[in-house]
Design a protein around this motif. Structure first.
Motif, mmCIF file in Angstrom:
data_model
loop_
_atom_site.group_PDB
_atom_site.id
_atom_site.type_symbol
_atom_site.label_atom_id
_atom_site.label_comp_id
_atom_site.label_asym_id
_atom_site.label_seq_id
_atom_site.Cartn_x
_atom_site.Cartn_y
_atom_site.Cartn_z
ATOM 1 N N MET A 1 -17.381 -8.898 -2.849
ATOM 2 C CA MET A 1 -16.044 -9.517 -2.658
ATOM 3 C C MET A 1 -15.191 -9.674 -4.163
ATOM 4 S SD MET A 1 -14.790 -12.367 -0.080
ATOM 5 C CE MET A 1 -16.265 -12.662 0.693
ATOM 6 N N ASN A 2 -13.924 -9.344 -4.306
ATOM 7 C CA ASN A 2 -13.310 -9.422 -5.486
ATOM 8 C C ASN A 2 -12.655 -10.866 -5.502
ATOM 9 O OD1 ASN A 2 -10.922 -9.091 -3.939
ATOM 10 N ND2 ASN A 2 -10.636 -6.983 -5.009
ATOM 11 N N GLN A 3 -12.037 -11.060 -6.247
ATOM 12 C CA GLN A 3 -11.580 -12.697 -6.544
ATOM 13 C C GLN A 3 -10.127 -12.856 -5.365
ATOM 14 O OE1 GLN A 3 -12.806 -14.843 -8.535
ATOM 15 N NE2 GLN A 3 -11.076 -16.346 -7.536
ATOM 16 N N LEU A 4 -9.394 -11.541 -5.337
ATOM 17 C CA LEU A 4 -8.310 -11.854 -4.636
ATOM 18 C C LEU A 4 -8.957 -12.119 -3.036
ATOM 19 C CD1 LEU A 4 -5.562 -11.570 -3.708
ATOM 20 C CD2 LEU A 4 -5.629 -9.207 -3.401
ATOM 21 N N HIS A 5 -9.766 -11.453 -2.678
ATOM 22 C CA HIS A 5 -10.677 -11.773 -1.205
ATOM 23 C C HIS A 5 -10.937 -13.110 -1.011
ATOM 24 C CE1 HIS A 5 -10.688 -7.114 -0.988
ATOM 25 N NE2 HIS A 5 -9.965 -7.567 0.007
ATOM 26 N N LYS A 6 -11.663 -13.696 -2.215
ATOM 27 C CA LYS A 6 -12.300 -14.924 -2.200
ATOM 28 C C LYS A 6 -11.230 -15.975 -1.987
ATOM 29 C CE LYS A 6 -16.621 -13.861 -4.923
ATOM 30 N NZ LYS A 6 -17.118 -14.206 -6.050
ATOM 31 N N ASP A 7 -9.957 -15.737 -2.793
ATOM 32 C CA ASP A 7 -8.922 -16.738 -2.575
ATOM 33 C C ASP A 7 -8.309 -16.872 -1.493
ATOM 34 O OD1 ASP A 7 -8.935 -17.446 -5.338
ATOM 35 O OD2 ASP A 7 -7.609 -15.848 -6.114
ATOM 36 N N ILE A 8 -8.069 -15.580 -0.659
ATOM 37 C CA ILE A 8 -7.481 -15.528 0.417
ATOM 38 C C ILE A 8 -8.317 -16.217 1.738
ATOM 39 C CG2 ILE A 8 -7.064 -13.998 2.667
ATOM 40 C CD1 ILE A 8 -6.134 -11.827 0.124
ATOM 41 N N VAL A 9 -9.650 -15.761 1.646
ATOM 42 C CA VAL A 9 -10.726 -16.687 2.376
ATOM 43 C C VAL A 9 -10.687 -18.001 2.298
ATOM 44 C CG1 VAL A 9 -13.214 -16.983 3.142
ATOM 45 C CG2 VAL A 9 -12.002 -14.401 2.802
ATOM 46 N N THR A 10 -10.658 -18.379 1.145
ATOM 47 C CA THR A 10 -10.475 -19.967 0.885
ATOM 48 C C THR A 10 -9.315 -20.684 1.343
ATOM 49 O OG1 THR A 10 -11.948 -19.646 -1.292
ATOM 50 C CG2 THR A 10 -10.528 -21.740 -1.068
ATOM 51 N N GLY A 11 -8.053 -19.768 1.213
ATOM 52 C CA GLY A 11 -6.920 -20.354 1.791
ATOM 53 C C GLY A 11 -6.742 -20.457 3.101
ATOM 54 N N LEU A 12 -7.304 -19.482 3.647
ATOM 55 C CA LEU A 12 -7.411 -19.236 5.263
ATOM 56 C C LEU A 12 -8.307 -20.560 5.659
ATOM 57 C CD1 LEU A 12 -7.510 -15.582 6.042
ATOM 58 C CD2 LEU A 12 -5.711 -17.067 6.616
ATOM 59 N N VAL A 13 -9.320 -20.687 5.348
ATOM 60 C CA VAL A 13 -10.292 -21.787 5.607
ATOM 61 C C VAL A 13 -9.556 -23.263 5.533
ATOM 62 C CG1 VAL A 13 -12.488 -23.203 5.284
ATOM 63 C CG2 VAL A 13 -12.381 -20.525 5.341
ATOM 64 N N PHE A 14 -8.731 -23.581 4.220
ATOM 65 C CA PHE A 14 -7.921 -24.467 3.957
ATOM 66 C C PHE A 14 -7.012 -24.628 5.240
ATOM 67 C CE2 PHE A 14 -4.390 -26.687 2.178
ATOM 68 C CZ PHE A 14 -5.148 -27.920 1.976
ATOM 69 N N VAL A 15 -6.138 -23.812 5.517
ATOM 70 C CA VAL A 15 -5.077 -23.768 6.247
ATOM 71 C C VAL A 15 -5.801 -24.141 7.932
ATOM 72 C CG1 VAL A 15 -3.408 -22.599 7.755
ATOM 73 C CG2 VAL A 15 -3.614 -22.441 5.264
ATOM 74 N N THR A 16 -7.001 -23.494 8.257
ATOM 75 C CA THR A 16 -7.648 -23.816 9.469
ATOM 76 C C THR A 16 -7.984 -25.151 9.416
ATOM 77 O OG1 THR A 16 -8.474 -21.530 9.579
ATOM 78 C CG2 THR A 16 -9.632 -23.047 10.902
ATOM 79 N N GLY A 17 -8.523 -25.823 8.401
ATOM 80 C CA GLY A 17 -8.888 -27.071 8.337
ATOM 81 C C GLY A 17 -7.557 -28.137 8.535
ATOM 82 N N VAL A 18 -6.505 -27.662 7.980
ATOM 83 C CA VAL A 18 -5.371 -28.545 8.316
ATOM 84 C C VAL A 18 -4.850 -28.514 9.903
ATOM 85 C CG1 VAL A 18 -2.605 -28.765 7.762
ATOM 86 C CG2 VAL A 18 -4.348 -28.312 5.884
ATOM 87 N N ILE A 19 -4.995 -27.443 10.398
ATOM 88 C CA ILE A 19 -4.798 -27.201 11.997
ATOM 89 C C ILE A 19 -5.483 -27.902 12.411
ATOM 90 C CG2 ILE A 19 -4.701 -25.491 13.704
ATOM 91 C CD1 ILE A 19 -3.463 -23.567 11.690
ATOM 92 N N GLU A 20 -6.841 -28.032 12.086
ATOM 93 C CA GLU A 20 -7.781 -28.931 12.960
ATOM 94 C C GLU A 20 -7.744 -30.241 12.836
ATOM 95 O OE1 GLU A 20 -10.479 -27.741 15.171
ATOM 96 O OE2 GLU A 20 -9.533 -25.697 14.923
#
Length: 51
Positions: A1-20
């Motif tokens: 997985m390249n850096q862009l994909h890792k950043d996107i996944v990390t961002g999505l997990v963070f946003v999901t954490g905020v929603i939770e």
């Protein structure tokens, strides 16, 4: 997985954490924030090793 994909996944997990967190699932949001922090620190430590 390249850096862009890792950043996107990390961002999505963070946003999901905020929603939770807003919805009141504090245990799940804490686990998601911990996963985000871990992933972020792993990528920054790998960058430091290359330099």
């Amino acid at each position: 997985m390249n850096q862009l994909h890792k950043d996107i996944v990390t961002g999505l997990v963070f946003v999901t954490g905020v929603i939770e967190f807003i919805s009141g699932d504090f245990i799940i949001s804490s686990a998601l924030f911990a996963a985000t922090t871990f992933a972020s620190n792993m990528s920054s430590s790998r960058k430091n090793r290359k330099n």
